[in-house]
Write a protein that holds these residues in place. Structure first.
Motif, PDB file in Angstrom:
ATOM      1  N   ILE A   1      10.573  -3.475 -15.084  1.00 48.85           N
ATOM      2  CA  ILE A   1      10.246  -4.868 -15.409  1.00 48.85           C
ATOM      3  C   ILE A   1       8.936  -5.264 -14.728  1.00 48.85           C
ATOM      4  CG2 ILE A   1      10.952  -7.275 -15.058  1.00 48.85           C
ATOM      5  CD1 ILE A   1      13.840  -6.348 -15.461  1.00 48.85           C
ATOM      6  N   MET A   2       8.738  -4.764 -13.492  1.00 54.99           N
ATOM      7  CA  MET A   2       7.503  -5.075 -12.782  1.00 54.99           C
ATOM      8  C   MET A   2       6.295  -4.433 -13.458  1.00 54.99           C
ATOM      9  SD  MET A   2       8.154  -7.185 -10.469  1.00 54.99           S
ATOM     10  CE  MET A   2       6.589  -7.161  -9.601  1.00 54.99           C
ATOM     11  N   VAL A   3       6.470  -3.238 -13.986  1.00 54.60           N
ATOM     12  CA  VAL A   3       5.389  -2.581 -14.738  1.00 54.60           C
ATOM     13  C   VAL A   3       4.986  -3.459 -15.920  1.00 54.60           C
ATOM     14  CG1 VAL A   3       4.795  -0.611 -16.206  1.00 54.60           C
ATOM     15  CG2 VAL A   3       6.005  -0.238 -14.057  1.00 54.60           C
ATOM     16  N   ILE A   4       5.992  -3.899 -16.680  1.00 54.85           N
ATOM     17  CA  ILE A   4       5.719  -4.716 -17.864  1.00 54.85           C
ATOM     18  C   ILE A   4       5.128  -6.068 -17.463  1.00 54.85           C
ATOM     19  CG2 ILE A   4       6.787  -5.868 -19.851  1.00 54.85           C
ATOM     20  CD1 ILE A   4       8.896  -3.584 -19.820  1.00 54.85           C
ATOM     21  N   ALA A   5       5.650  -6.663 -16.377  1.00 54.33           N
ATOM     22  CA  ALA A   5       5.175  -7.979 -15.935  1.00 54.33           C
ATOM     23  C   ALA A   5       3.708  -7.933 -15.529  1.00 54.33           C
ATOM     24  CB  ALA A   5       6.039  -8.483 -14.773  1.00 54.33           C
ATOM     25  N   PHE A   6       3.337  -6.919 -14.726  1.00 52.64           N
ATOM     26  CA  PHE A   6       1.947  -6.847 -14.270  1.00 52.64           C
ATOM     27  C   PHE A   6       1.024  -6.406 -15.394  1.00 52.64           C
ATOM     28  CE2 PHE A   6       3.604  -7.384 -10.061  1.00 52.64           C
ATOM     29  CZ  PHE A   6       2.576  -8.011  -9.397  1.00 52.64           C
ATOM     30  N   TYR A   7       1.508  -5.551 -16.254  1.00 52.98           N
ATOM     31  CA  TYR A   7       0.719  -5.177 -17.435  1.00 52.98           C
ATOM     32  C   TYR A   7       0.420  -6.428 -18.260  1.00 52.98           C
ATOM     33  CZ  TYR A   7      -0.089  -3.384 -22.190  1.00 52.98           C
ATOM     34  OH  TYR A   7      -0.590  -3.140 -23.443  1.00 52.98           O
ATOM     35  N   THR A   8       1.439  -7.256 -18.483  1.00 55.03           N
ATOM     36  CA  THR A   8       1.270  -8.480 -19.265  1.00 55.03           C
ATOM     37  C   THR A   8       0.338  -9.463 -18.563  1.00 55.03           C
ATOM     38  OG1 THR A   8       3.516  -8.191 -20.152  1.00 55.03           O
ATOM     39  CG2 THR A   8       2.507 -10.374 -20.398  1.00 55.03           C
ATOM     40  N   LEU A   9       0.493  -9.594 -17.231  1.00 56.60           N
ATOM     41  CA  LEU A   9      -0.371 -10.483 -16.465  1.00 56.60           C
ATOM     42  C   LEU A   9      -1.833 -10.084 -16.602  1.00 56.60           C
ATOM     43  CD1 LEU A   9      -0.935 -12.673 -14.301  1.00 56.60           C
ATOM     44  CD2 LEU A   9      -0.449 -10.930 -12.563  1.00 56.60           C
TER      45      LEU A   9
ATOM     46  N   VAL B   1      -1.727   0.596 -15.577  1.00 56.99           N
ATOM     47  CA  VAL B   1      -1.418  -0.837 -15.675  1.00 56.99           C
ATOM     48  C   VAL B   1      -2.710  -1.647 -15.659  1.00 56.99           C
ATOM     49  CG1 VAL B   1      -0.452  -2.806 -14.421  1.00 56.99           C
ATOM     50  CG2 VAL B   1       0.929  -0.750 -14.752  1.00 56.99           C
ATOM     51  N   ILE B   2      -3.624  -1.290 -14.768  1.00 60.46           N
ATOM     52  CA  ILE B   2      -4.888  -2.025 -14.636  1.00 60.46           C
ATOM     53  C   ILE B   2      -5.805  -1.786 -15.827  1.00 60.46           C
ATOM     54  CG2 ILE B   2      -7.008  -2.240 -13.283  1.00 60.46           C
ATOM     55  CD1 ILE B   2      -5.289  -1.411 -10.825  1.00 60.46           C
ATOM     56  N   LEU B   3      -6.094  -0.513 -16.108  1.00 62.99           N
ATOM     57  CA  LEU B   3      -7.136  -0.206 -17.096  1.00 62.99           C
ATOM     58  C   LEU B   3      -6.677  -0.429 -18.530  1.00 62.99           C
ATOM     59  CD1 LEU B   3      -8.995   2.894 -15.610  1.00 62.99           C
ATOM     60  CD2 LEU B   3      -9.253   0.470 -15.132  1.00 62.99           C
ATOM     61  N   LEU B   4      -5.437  -0.065 -18.857  1.00 63.86           N
ATOM     62  CA  LEU B   4      -4.964  -0.295 -20.222  1.00 63.86           C
ATOM     63  C   LEU B   4      -4.832  -1.780 -20.517  1.00 63.86           C
ATOM     64  CD1 LEU B   4      -2.183   2.435 -20.720  1.00 63.86           C
ATOM     65  CD2 LEU B   4      -4.542   2.470 -21.539  1.00 63.86           C
ATOM     66  N   SER B   5      -4.311  -2.524 -19.549  1.00 58.66           N
ATOM     67  CA  SER B   5      -4.099  -3.959 -19.783  1.00 58.66           C
ATOM     68  C   SER B   5      -5.421  -4.697 -19.957  1.00 58.66           C
ATOM     69  CB  SER B   5      -3.297  -4.572 -18.636  1.00 58.66           C
ATOM     70  OG  SER B   5      -3.993  -4.434 -17.406  1.00 58.66           O
ATOM     71  N   THR B   6      -6.388  -4.399 -19.098  1.00 59.88           N
ATOM     72  CA  THR B   6      -7.674  -5.088 -19.233  1.00 59.88           C
ATOM     73  C   THR B   6      -8.392  -4.666 -20.511  1.00 59.88           C
ATOM     74  OG1 THR B   6      -8.633  -3.423 -17.728  1.00 59.88           O
ATOM     75  CG2 THR B   6      -8.056  -5.536 -16.782  1.00 59.88           C
ATOM     76  N   ALA B   7      -8.237  -3.396 -20.901  1.00 67.23           N
ATOM     77  CA  ALA B   7      -8.828  -2.951 -22.166  1.00 67.23           C
ATOM     78  C   ALA B   7      -8.239  -3.717 -23.340  1.00 67.23           C
ATOM     79  CB  ALA B   7      -8.616  -1.452 -22.356  1.00 67.23           C
ATOM     80  N   VAL B   8      -6.928  -3.841 -23.358  1.00 68.47           N
ATOM     81  CA  VAL B   8      -6.238  -4.545 -24.448  1.00 68.47           C
ATOM     82  C   VAL B   8      -6.637  -6.014 -24.482  1.00 68.47           C
ATOM     83  CG1 VAL B   8      -3.961  -5.412 -25.161  1.00 68.47           C
ATOM     84  CG2 VAL B   8      -4.267  -2.980 -24.636  1.00 68.47           C
ATOM     85  N   GLY B   9      -6.550  -6.685 -23.331  1.00 69.59           N
ATOM     86  CA  GLY B   9      -6.857  -8.117 -23.295  1.00 69.59           C
ATOM     87  C   GLY B   9      -8.310  -8.411 -23.580  1.00 69.59           C
ATOM     88  N   PHE B  10      -9.219  -7.660 -22.925  1.00 69.14           N
ATOM     89  CA  PHE B  10     -10.658  -7.885 -23.079  1.00 69.14           C
ATOM     90  C   PHE B  10     -11.089  -7.610 -24.520  1.00 69.14           C
ATOM     91  CE2 PHE B  10     -15.174  -7.104 -22.520  1.00 69.14           C
ATOM     92  CZ  PHE B  10     -15.541  -8.012 -21.533  1.00 69.14           C
ATOM     93  N   THR B  11     -10.560  -6.551 -25.117  1.00 71.91           N
ATOM     94  CA  THR B  11     -10.950  -6.185 -26.481  1.00 71.91           C
ATOM     95  C   THR B  11     -10.461  -7.190 -27.505  1.00 71.91           C
ATOM     96  OG1 THR B  11     -10.885  -3.851 -25.857  1.00 71.91           O
ATOM     97  CG2 THR B  11     -10.868  -4.348 -28.212  1.00 71.91           C
TER      98      THR B  11
END
Length: 461
Positions: free
Chosen positions: A115-123, A160-170
């Motif tokens: 759940i923490m993985v998903i939460a921080f990924y989403t954040l 968590v850091i790089l995939l999430s920022t790639a998804v959000g930024f893109t």
């Protein structure tokens, strides 16, 4: 020969400033070779049937160098936005509000690893959506340490850091650095077309999350599946400890709510009140002032932190100014319309899908050399705008093609990702092995969405 000597003789990617200066020189030479020409313009839009040759105006030696300060002048609003927002963020960050909020989540994470993985990924996806990329660097050690503490390998924290920022930024929903800049350059209202980009965000979000969760489950089930080695639990060292963490006090809660309110207001202002980069930049400043008053920070110290935040993005703002200088040379040499005319002749009669594919691939490859999203926008969009007009592809689709071509590889091409990977203490070889399939799926889905956007007449709003 020593390994150090070999390393010195090995190939090194030129610095981004050097890449842009070479591009400037190349464009300046073109002004002597490529015939000057111009389209007639009606209400700012070109008439594709009116191209004519005009007198040659090659860029002189002095014009080449004056193009650099002129580039900074023409990019002043973009540069000001990046500098001032970064200063405001650092001013808020000095209160420990962001760190305390993260650590408050950590305390409640026991037994809820996935759940923490998903939460921080989403954040972090959410932060990427509003254009945070470089501003997240201070949080990298915290996130890596968190997931090591939860029993995952270092790859999980990195992903968590790089995939999430790639998804959000893109996704570019409310990204002032790429979507905002691009839309301003082509004359669209800032953040217009947000609905379709929200669909893109959902698609990218679930693609990356699927691969991330699958990897987390695999290594928890059997450590031999870890790309860091099966003994990662014993061999990893967390860069930060949370024993003496910051408390998420009422002051920090108030400040984070003010910060979130600023983001919401900036979106409403852009969509409803016609706000530009100036207004969006301006509303971050009161939050920083609130932080100073609320935490009784010495004004001199606050000013130093503000300057520190701005100094951290001097390099990206240099890229923006230098990149704009390329457009200045193109304009002074009167060859932009000629280039558009050549591209028009090459692409005319071709399907929209093939045309958009060529544009998408070009921006993706160009991102290898110039990682700055706003910097590339001021080079590419002045060419894509008239090209879209002559090929009858509307500007919202052109912005989308640029946005998706720019975003994903910011955390994949080594020229862009090596700094981020170094902050995660991750080598590029392991990251490539983990990530290439994910990025292939993201890039393919991005192109499919561009085609759909064109087919449904997305924009121009």
């Amino acid at each position: 020969m020593s390994s150090q000597a070999k390393k010195k003789k090995g190939f090194q990617m030129p610095h981004v400033y050097l890449v842009i200066l070479i591009l400037m020189l190349f464009v300046a030479i073109l002004t002597y070779i490529v015939p000057a020409g111009a389209y007639e313009r009606i209400d700012g839009a070109i008439d594709p049937n009116t191209y004519t040759r005009i007198e040659q105006t090659p860029v002189s030696f002095i014009q080449f160098f004056t193009a650099i300060p002129q580039g900074f002048i023409e990019s002043a609003n973009i540069i000001g936005c990046v500098l001032l927002i970064s200063g405001c963020i650092q001013g808020i960050n000095m209160t420990g509000t962001f760190s305390a909020g993260i650590q408050a989540m950590i305390k409640k994470s026991k037994g809820k690893d996935l759940i923490m993985v998903i939460a921080f990924y989403t954040l972090f996806v959410g932060l990427g959506v509003i254009g945070y990329l470089d501003a997240l660097y201070p949080f990298y050690p915290i996130i890596i340490s968190l997931f090591i503490t939860l029993g995952y390998d270092k790859m999980v924290g990195t992903a968590v850091i790089l995939l999430s920022t790639a998804v959000g930024f893109t996704s570019g929903m409310i990204n002032p650095y790429t979507t905002g800049v691009s839309q301003q350059l082509v004359g669209l209202p800032m953040y217009s077309g947000i609905g379709f980009r929200a669909i893109g965000l959902a698609v990218f979000y679930f693609i990356a999350l699927f691969f991330l969760v699958r990897y987390c489950i695999k290594i928890k089930k059997d450590p031999k599946n870890s790309l860091m080695g099966e003994n990662y639990l014993q061999e990893q060292t967390a860069p930060m400890k949370f024993d003496e963490g910051l408390e998420f006090t009422w002051k920090r809660i108030v400040l984070i709510l003010c910060f979130l309110a600023t983001i919401v207001i900036s979106v409403i202002g852009s969509l409803t009140w016609g706000w530009s980069l100036n207004e969006i930049t301006a509303i971050y400043m009161p939050v920083t002032i609130i932080a100073v008053i609320l935490f009784k920070i010495n004004p001199n110290e606050a000013c130093k932190e503000f300057g520190k935040g701005m100094s951290g993005v001097i390099a990206p703002t240099m890229v923006i100014g230098l990149s704009r200088a390329v457009s200045v040379i193109l304009t002074e040499g009167n060859i932009t319309d000629t280039i558009v005319r050549v591209l028009q002749n090459l692409l005319e009669g071709k399907s929209a899908i093939l045309t958009l594919l060529i544009i998408f691939v070009f921006v993706t490859i160009f991102n290898f050399f110039v990682a700055s999203g706003s910097g590339k926008a001021v080079v590419v969009m002045p060419i894509l705008k008239p090209l879209g007009e002559v090929l009858h592809i509307n500007q919202q689709v052109m912005v989308l093609a640029y946005q998706y071509g720019d975003g994903f590889t910011n955390t994949f091409w080594p020229t862009a990702a090596l700094l981020q990977l170094s902050l995660c203490d991750m080598d590029y070889g392991r990251w490539f092995k983990f990530a290439w399939k994910i990025y292939a799926c993201l890039i393919l889905s991005g192109f499919i969405l561009i085609v759909i956007a064109n087919q449904i007449g997305y924009g121009p709003f």
